[in-house]
Design a protein around this motif. Structure first.
Motif, PDB file in Angstrom:
ATOM      1  N   PHE A   1       0.820  -1.286  -0.027  1.00 26.68           N
ATOM      2  CA  PHE A   1      -0.021  -0.296   0.027  1.00 26.68           C
ATOM      3  C   PHE A   1       0.921   1.242   0.053  1.00 26.68           C
ATOM      4  O   PHE A   1       1.903   1.364   0.626  1.00 26.68           O
ATOM      5  N   PRO A   2       0.465   2.349  -0.640  1.00 26.81           N
ATOM      6  CA  PRO A   2       1.369   3.620  -0.951  1.00 26.81           C
ATOM      7  C   PRO A   2       1.522   4.230   0.614  1.00 26.81           C
ATOM      8  O   PRO A   2       2.748   4.775   0.640  1.00 26.81           O
ATOM      9  N   TRP A   3       0.702   4.027   1.525  1.00 28.44           N
ATOM     10  CA  TRP A   3       0.840   4.769   2.654  1.00 28.44           C
ATOM     11  C   TRP A   3       1.998   4.281   3.640  1.00 28.44           C
ATOM     12  O   TRP A   3       2.570   4.739   4.336  1.00 28.44           O
ATOM     13  N   PHE A   4       2.134   2.850   3.337  1.00 30.38           N
ATOM     14  CA  PHE A   4       3.243   2.126   3.942  1.00 30.38           C
ATOM     15  C   PHE A   4       4.642   2.674   3.666  1.00 30.38           C
ATOM     16  O   PHE A   4       5.508   2.891   4.475  1.00 30.38           O
TER      17      PHE A   4
ATOM     18  N   GLY B   1      19.834   0.537  11.905  1.00 31.07           N
ATOM     19  CA  GLY B   1      19.286  -0.992  11.785  1.00 31.07           C
ATOM     20  C   GLY B   1      17.663  -0.625  11.275  1.00 31.07           C
ATOM     21  O   GLY B   1      17.706  -0.976   9.872  1.00 31.07           O
ATOM     22  N   LEU B   2      16.760  -0.461  11.950  1.00 32.13           N
ATOM     23  CA  LEU B   2      15.715  -0.331  11.354  1.00 32.13           C
ATOM     24  C   LEU B   2      15.196   0.909  10.594  1.00 32.13           C
ATOM     25  O   LEU B   2      14.650   0.741   9.531  1.00 32.13           O
ATOM     26  N   ALA B   3      16.086   1.928  10.720  1.00 30.60           N
ATOM     27  CA  ALA B   3      15.983   3.253   9.803  1.00 30.60           C
ATOM     28  C   ALA B   3      16.215   2.687   8.305  1.00 30.60           C
ATOM     29  O   ALA B   3      15.806   3.088   7.283  1.00 30.60           O
ATOM     30  N   MET B   4      17.653   2.135   8.201  1.00 33.72           N
ATOM     31  CA  MET B   4      17.999   1.584   6.790  1.00 33.72           C
ATOM     32  C   MET B   4      17.113   0.610   6.240  1.00 33.72           C
ATOM     33  O   MET B   4      16.861   0.698   4.988  1.00 33.72           O
ATOM     34  N   LEU B   5      16.641  -0.083   7.046  1.00 28.09           N
ATOM     35  CA  LEU B   5      15.592  -1.213   6.214  1.00 28.09           C
ATOM     36  C   LEU B   5      14.358  -0.539   6.040  1.00 28.09           C
ATOM     37  O   LEU B   5      13.836  -0.891   4.521  1.00 28.09           O
ATOM     38  N   ALA B   6      13.748   0.314   6.837  1.00 22.40           N
ATOM     39  CA  ALA B   6      12.830   1.169   6.253  1.00 22.40           C
ATOM     40  C   ALA B   6      13.126   2.094   5.025  1.00 22.40           C
ATOM     41  O   ALA B   6      12.220   2.174   4.284  1.00 22.40           O
ATOM     42  N   TRP B   7      14.159   2.621   4.785  1.00 26.25           N
ATOM     43  CA  TRP B   7      14.260   3.558   3.756  1.00 26.25           C
ATOM     44  C   TRP B   7      14.628   2.771   2.530  1.00 26.25           C
ATOM     45  O   TRP B   7      13.923   3.214   1.389  1.00 26.25           O
ATOM     46  N   ASP B   8      14.834   1.534   2.705  1.00 28.31           N
ATOM     47  CA  ASP B   8      15.380   0.855   1.349  1.00 28.31           C
ATOM     48  C   ASP B   8      13.718   0.345   1.064  1.00 28.31           C
ATOM     49  O   ASP B   8      13.460   0.046  -0.227  1.00 28.31           O
ATOM     50  N   ARG B   9      12.955  -0.012   2.041  1.00 25.99           N
ATOM     51  CA  ARG B   9      11.455  -0.266   1.535  1.00 25.99           C
ATOM     52  C   ARG B   9      10.911   0.868   1.129  1.00 25.99           C
ATOM     53  O   ARG B   9      10.304   0.833  -0.087  1.00 25.99           O
TER      54      ARG B   9
ATOM     55  N   HIS C   1      11.533   9.155  -5.899  1.00 24.79           N
ATOM     56  CA  HIS C   1      11.947  10.434  -6.038  1.00 24.79           C
ATOM     57  C   HIS C   1      11.325  11.331  -5.284  1.00 24.79           C
ATOM     58  O   HIS C   1      11.774  12.430  -4.504  1.00 24.79           O
ATOM     59  N   ARG C   2       9.917  11.091  -5.094  1.00 22.81           N
ATOM     60  CA  ARG C   2       9.017  12.315  -4.198  1.00 22.81           C
ATOM     61  C   ARG C   2       9.253  11.805  -2.872  1.00 22.81           C
ATOM     62  O   ARG C   2       9.414  12.624  -1.970  1.00 22.81           O
ATOM     63  N   VAL C   3       9.316  10.609  -2.457  1.00 26.21           N
ATOM     64  CA  VAL C   3       9.349  10.101  -1.018  1.00 26.21           C
ATOM     65  C   VAL C   3      10.637  10.584  -0.546  1.00 26.21           C
ATOM     66  O   VAL C   3      11.137  11.190   0.629  1.00 26.21           O
ATOM     67  N   GLY C   4      11.601  10.545  -1.596  1.00 25.12           N
ATOM     68  CA  GLY C   4      13.208  11.042  -1.064  1.00 25.12           C
ATOM     69  C   GLY C   4      13.275  12.396  -0.775  1.00 25.12           C
ATOM     70  O   GLY C   4      14.128  12.689  -0.033  1.00 25.12           O
ATOM     71  N   HIS C   5      12.379  13.327  -0.734  1.00 26.21           N
ATOM     72  CA  HIS C   5      12.568  14.572  -0.652  1.00 26.21           C
ATOM     73  C   HIS C   5      12.562  14.723   0.943  1.00 26.21           C
ATOM     74  O   HIS C   5      12.855  15.693   1.630  1.00 26.21           O
ATOM     75  N   LEU C   6      11.907  13.737   1.443  1.00 29.85           N
ATOM     76  CA  LEU C   6      11.655  13.691   3.058  1.00 29.85           C
ATOM     77  C   LEU C   6      12.974  13.732   3.606  1.00 29.85           C
ATOM     78  O   LEU C   6      13.208  14.293   4.815  1.00 29.85           O
ATOM     79  N   ALA C   7      14.150  13.249   2.986  1.00 30.44           N
ATOM     80  CA  ALA C   7      15.480  13.156   3.547  1.00 30.44           C
ATOM     81  C   ALA C   7      16.025  14.678   3.947  1.00 30.44           C
ATOM     82  O   ALA C   7      16.799  14.696   4.730  1.00 30.44           O
TER      83      ALA C   7
ATOM     84  N   ALA D   1       6.981   4.555   6.004  1.00 28.33           N
ATOM     85  CA  ALA D   1       8.554   3.731   6.235  1.00 28.33           C
ATOM     86  C   ALA D   1       9.586   4.971   6.183  1.00 28.33           C
ATOM     87  O   ALA D   1      10.656   5.099   6.607  1.00 28.33           O
ATOM     88  N   ALA D   2       9.427   5.978   5.094  1.00 27.51           N
ATOM     89  CA  ALA D   2      10.385   7.029   5.137  1.00 27.51           C
ATOM     90  C   ALA D   2      10.232   8.066   6.275  1.00 27.51           C
ATOM     91  O   ALA D   2      11.222   8.345   6.598  1.00 27.51           O
ATOM     92  N   ILE D   3       9.036   8.142   6.633  1.00 28.09           N
ATOM     93  CA  ILE D   3       8.984   9.168   7.867  1.00 28.09           C
ATOM     94  C   ILE D   3       9.823   8.630   8.824  1.00 28.09           C
ATOM     95  O   ILE D   3      10.503   9.229   9.839  1.00 28.09           O
ATOM     96  N   LEU D   4       9.555   7.138   9.131  1.00 31.89           N
ATOM     97  CA  LEU D   4      10.267   6.673  10.089  1.00 31.89           C
ATOM     98  C   LEU D   4      11.866   6.685  10.068  1.00 31.89           C
ATOM     99  O   LEU D   4      12.101   6.738  11.321  1.00 31.89           O
ATOM    100  N   ALA D   5      12.095   6.504   8.932  1.00 32.39           N
ATOM    101  CA  ALA D   5      13.829   6.469   8.923  1.00 32.39           C
ATOM    102  C   ALA D   5      14.283   7.780   8.896  1.00 32.39           C
ATOM    103  O   ALA D   5      15.295   7.973   9.833  1.00 32.39           O
ATOM    104  N   VAL D   6      13.615   8.939   8.330  1.00 28.43           N
ATOM    105  CA  VAL D   6      14.009  10.286   8.753  1.00 28.43           C
ATOM    106  C   VAL D   6      13.939  10.479  10.186  1.00 28.43           C
ATOM    107  O   VAL D   6      14.919  11.257  10.709  1.00 28.43           O
ATOM    108  N   VAL D   7      12.988  10.449  10.954  1.00 24.76           N
ATOM    109  CA  VAL D   7      12.979  10.403  12.160  1.00 24.76           C
ATOM    110  C   VAL D   7      14.024   9.885  13.063  1.00 24.76           C
ATOM    111  O   VAL D   7      14.757  10.467  14.045  1.00 24.76           O
TER     112      VAL D   7
END
Length: 293
Positions: free
Chosen positions: A11-14, A232-240, A248-254, A18-24
């Motif tokens: 699902f797109p929301w996931f 650990g978790l952040a790198m897994l979440a970001w890869d997902r 490229h849109r999600v990547g702007h969160l970085a 995941a990107a927000i979790l990695a950023v935080v």
């Protein structure tokens, strides 16, 4: 990372979550390092990387470490990548020890701009004017923090921290560039790569820092959180998250990481509120966004 996804993971929301979790989690790195100052930088890095390796192990595919790689690729993946990770994490920890955490964090988190410059140059052989202008803005944010030191000509320790933060940024950019080589499949090899990086950093710690007394339980818990979360978790979440067709849109969160990192440091009382911090953070984020267009 390559862990077994359930149907709900598509699902797109996931991917956005995941990107927000990695950023935080990444934004918490300066604060966690500052709270674990009982450990010397390399020892802290070795233990954090070990925790990250153990934490990501259950989520990686079970296969022979070198499967699918030529001998040359195996050398690059299992020697070059761990050295980049060890350099990034070790230099990052040392930078926060030698320089003010808020200033070192903003210099460190210029790495997405370095990644963008490198990848675009390798892909197209040129750098558009908008990319150069955005990169200039982002780097001017870091320069704004360093300028007072340059004008006074002092604080050699802080200068060393600034330099190490820049080295860490370069290492993270090169590591991220390696992640774009799909044939290397770094995601599913992450536990092995983190473990090798932990061993390399641990050996360097024994040589340069010697032996130390066992740290307190609180420091060990903070170190485990640093490894399990950002490394650990952040790198897994970001890869997902990067598996999305609109990555490229999600990547702007970085680009929000330096702002959040500064906010966390100020709220925790580690960094002193200063007009230069928000202005520098704004320059870094604006420049990063402009460069990535």
């Amino acid at each position: 990372m390559q862990f077994h996804p359930s149907r709900s993971l598509h699902f797109p929301w996931f991917r956005g979550s995941a990107a927000i979790l990695a950023v935080v989690l990444w934004a918490l790195v300066p604060l966690l390092v500052a709270q674990a100052d009982e450990l010397p930088p390399l020892r802290l890095s070795a233990l954090a990387l070990l925790a990250g390796a153990l934490g990501t192990l259950p989520m990686a595919y079970r296969r022979r470490p070198g499967a699918g790689l030529t001998r040359t690729q195996g050398g690059l993946v299992y020697l070059g990548v761990p050295l980049l990770v060890a350099g990034a994490v070790g230099a990052c920890s040392a930078a926060f020890t030698l320089a003010p955490a808020g200033e070192a964090a903003l210099i460190l988190y210029t790495w997405p701009v370095l990644l963008l410059l490198t990848s675009r140059w390798l892909t197209t052989g040129r750098l558009p004017s908008s990319t150069l202008l955005g990169a200039g803005l982002a780097f001017s944010g870091a320069a704004l923090l360093v300028a007072p030191q340059a004008l006074t000509g002092g604080a050699s320790g802080a200068w060393g921290g600034y330099l190490l933060a820049a080295v860490a940024a370069l290492c993270w950019a090169l590591y991220s560039l390696a992640c774009q080589v799909s044939a290397w499949r770094l995601g599913e090899r992450m536990p092995h790569l983190l473990l090798i990086a932990s061993v390399v950093t641990g050996i360097a710690s024994l040589i340069l820092e010697g032996t130390i007394a066992l740290p307190s339980a609180e420091t060990l818990l903070i170190t485990a959180a640093l490894g399990l979360g950002p490394y650990g978790l952040a790198m897994l979440a970001w890869d997902r998250a990067m598996g999305d067709p609109q990555a490229h849109r999600v990547g702007h969160l970085a680009h929000t990481v330096p702002v959040l990192a500064t906010l966390f440091l100020v709220l925790a009382g580690v960094a002193t509120p200063d007009w230069r911090l928000p202005v520098a953070a704004l320059l870094v984020v604006t420049g990063s966004m402009m460069a990535s267009r």
